[in-house]
Enzyme design. Structure first.
Site, PDB file in Angstrom:
ATOM      1  N   LYS A  78       1.601  -2.835  -8.967  1.00  0.00           N
ATOM      2  CA  LYS A  78       2.037  -2.532  -7.600  1.00  0.00           C
ATOM      3  C   LYS A  78       3.235  -1.582  -7.628  1.00  0.00           C
ATOM      4  CE  LYS A  78       3.363  -4.967  -3.327  1.00  0.00           C
ATOM      5  NZ  LYS A  78       3.569  -6.307  -2.724  1.00  0.00           N
ATOM      6  N   SER A 152       1.053  -6.725   1.309  1.00  0.00           N
ATOM      7  CA  SER A 152       1.395  -5.374   0.872  1.00  0.00           C
ATOM      8  C   SER A 152       0.848  -5.014  -0.503  1.00  0.00           C
ATOM      9  CB  SER A 152       2.911  -5.204   0.867  1.00  0.00           C
ATOM     10  OG  SER A 152       3.532  -6.094  -0.050  1.00  0.00           O
ATOM     11  N   SER A 176       1.978 -11.351   0.658  1.00  0.00           N
ATOM     12  CA  SER A 176       1.520 -10.041   0.191  1.00  0.00           C
ATOM     13  C   SER A 176       0.574 -10.068  -0.999  1.00  0.00           C
ATOM     14  CB  SER A 176       2.723  -9.151  -0.136  1.00  0.00           C
ATOM     15  OG  SER A 176       3.422  -8.832   1.044  1.00  0.00           O
TER      16      SER A 176
END
Length: 450
Positions: A78, A152, A176
């Site tokens: 990420k 996210s 997330s």
């Protein structure tokens, strides 16, 4: 010729350790798939093709290759965690495009275990929202590319669900990991506080954010989590019966849960009851103020992360979110509201070992330029589809998303498992039982075959 795309991390690592495959072969297979499919999926902000192949060759020369738990496994990271030699953009035009000198500790642990980082995945700006789109790209659900992958950690989830990598690294500050995992048919675990090193942004959103893996099987999840935590999570030979509370109610007043998600929970509860667990309906005593508390912490975390960035280069929704949060910072920093919530929920978890809930309230929103829309529409769409996850960031307790069933569109549905501190292994065991009793398809059909 054998292709390693679609194999689990456990399968790949075993093949590399046993010299049935080389790290370069495995990484090259996945890079080819990324090149073919990611134009439609939008999982990656940056692909490290040349660097990944070079690192695969270096890995092959390691004298301890036959002992590495993730030998030759391609992973995606990420884009809010540092990867040596790459910039960390966090989905924003306001962050510097400057390569960093050191890996984040979780990335370093993956590499030490034999994993090869093939790229950095897309996130919404500053990892604020449960949809992933912005100046660096839009991440789509591989099962239905008209829909967002979630956020996210949306790019990481999309990468795994599309078979671009077998596992990926993400993090979870208000859901997330669990939100995109639920959208994309993956299994994930937000570990309890302190299990995996955090170091996310400027203060981990007051200790609410945790790093964790996204995977297609519980075996892979357990494998990568053990590397990240530097603690082996060992599967129990005989799973002990647990007291499981089943709740279909949204924690937020005024938000309802749609039929497919309640149906999934009821069926999962039936299977777990049949497996010998004590299962009964019970709703946690969430306070009416939970929505306000969640909003205060959510916006205040963004206010901290946005400090020092040029506001003119931030999207309008991010600027407003941060501005709202600045007024809440003094109260949030005390931790009093989170401690009151823990005290309120502790007796419930003394009576029940695990809580089973829907993972989401409804299917993911359309994959549209949400970053160009106003703050209030973003706030409403996020709250209405993902109200189930924030309480467990506020408490700091472990929570999982587990694929279970399908939506009318054919996309995956999912349930959530929550436990008290230190019960990560219990949650993994229950997820394993669900995986065995109700198998799920591991990856979406290729984007060019739908």
């Amino acid at each position: 010729m054998t292709s390693w795309v679609g194999r689990t991390a456990a399968e790949i690592a075993a093949a590399v350790r046993e010299k049935r495959a080389t790290p370069r072969e495995v990484v090259a297979d996945h890079l080819t798939r990324i090149e073919r499919l990611d134009g439609r999926i939008g999982a990656f902000r940056a692909v490290r093709a040349k660097a990944a192949l070079a690192e695969a060759d270096e890995l092959a020369a390691r004298s301890d290759l036959g002992e590495l738990p993730l030998a030759g496994v391609p992973v995606a990271v990420k884009d809010n965690l540092a990867v040596r030699g790459e910039s960390t953009r966090i989905g924003s035009a306001a962050t510097p495009d400057t390569p960093v000198d050191e890996d984040h500790v979780t990335v370093a642990r993956l590499r030490a275990a034999g994993a090869v980082v093939v790229g950095l995945t897309n996130v919404p700006e500053l990892c604020v929202f449960g949809t992933t789109e912005g100046v660096h790209g839009t991440s789509r659900n591989p099962w239905d590319t008209s829909r967002t992958a979630g956020g996210s950690s949306g790019g990481s989830a999309a990468a795994v669900a599309a078979g671009l990598v077998p596992v990926a690294l993400g993090n979870d500050g208000m859901g997330s990991l669990r939100i995109p995992a639920a959208n994309c048919g993956l299994v994930t675990l937000k570990p309890g506080h302190g299990v995996v090193p955090a170091g996310i942004g400027n203060g981990d959103w007051f200790g609410m954010s945790e790093n964790g893996p996204l995977a297609t099987t519980v075996e892979d999840l357990r494998l990568v989590l053990s590397v990240l935590a530097d603690t082996e999570f060992v599967r129990a030979d005989e799973p002990a019966p647990r007291r499981i509370a089943v709740s279909l109610r949204s924690p937020l007043v005024g938000v309802t849960v749609s039929g497919p998600y309640t149906t999934a929970v009821k069926e999962a509860a039936r299977l777990l009851g049949g497996a010998g667990h004590e299962v009964r309906r019970a709703d946690p005593p969430f306070p009416l103020s939970l929505g306000v508390t969640s909003l205060q912490h959510w916006t205040a975390g963004t206010a901290v992360d946005a400090a020092g960035l040029d506001p003119a280069r931030l999207a309008r929704r991010t600027r407003i979110h941060a501005a709202v949060g600045r007024r809440f910072l003094p109260g949030v920093r005390t931790g009093d509201r989170r401690e009151r919530l823990r005290r309120r929920l502790t007796p419930f978890f003394a009576e029940h070992d695990v809580l089973l809930t829907p993972a989401l309230a409804r299917r993911s929103p359309k994959a549209v330029p949400w970053h160009e829309r106003g703050w209030l529409p973003n706030l409403l769409v996020n709250t209405n589809y993902s109200p189930m996850t924030p309480p467990w960031n506020l408490t700091g307790w472990p929570a999982m998303a587990v694929p279970f069933g399908t939506l009318p569109s054919g996309a995956p549905c999912a349930v959530q498992l929550v436990g008290r501190p230190g019960t990560e292994e219990d949650l993994l065991t229950l997820a394993e039982q669900l995986e065995r009793l109700h198998p799920w398809q591991r990856t979406a059909p290729p984007a060019d075959q739908r």
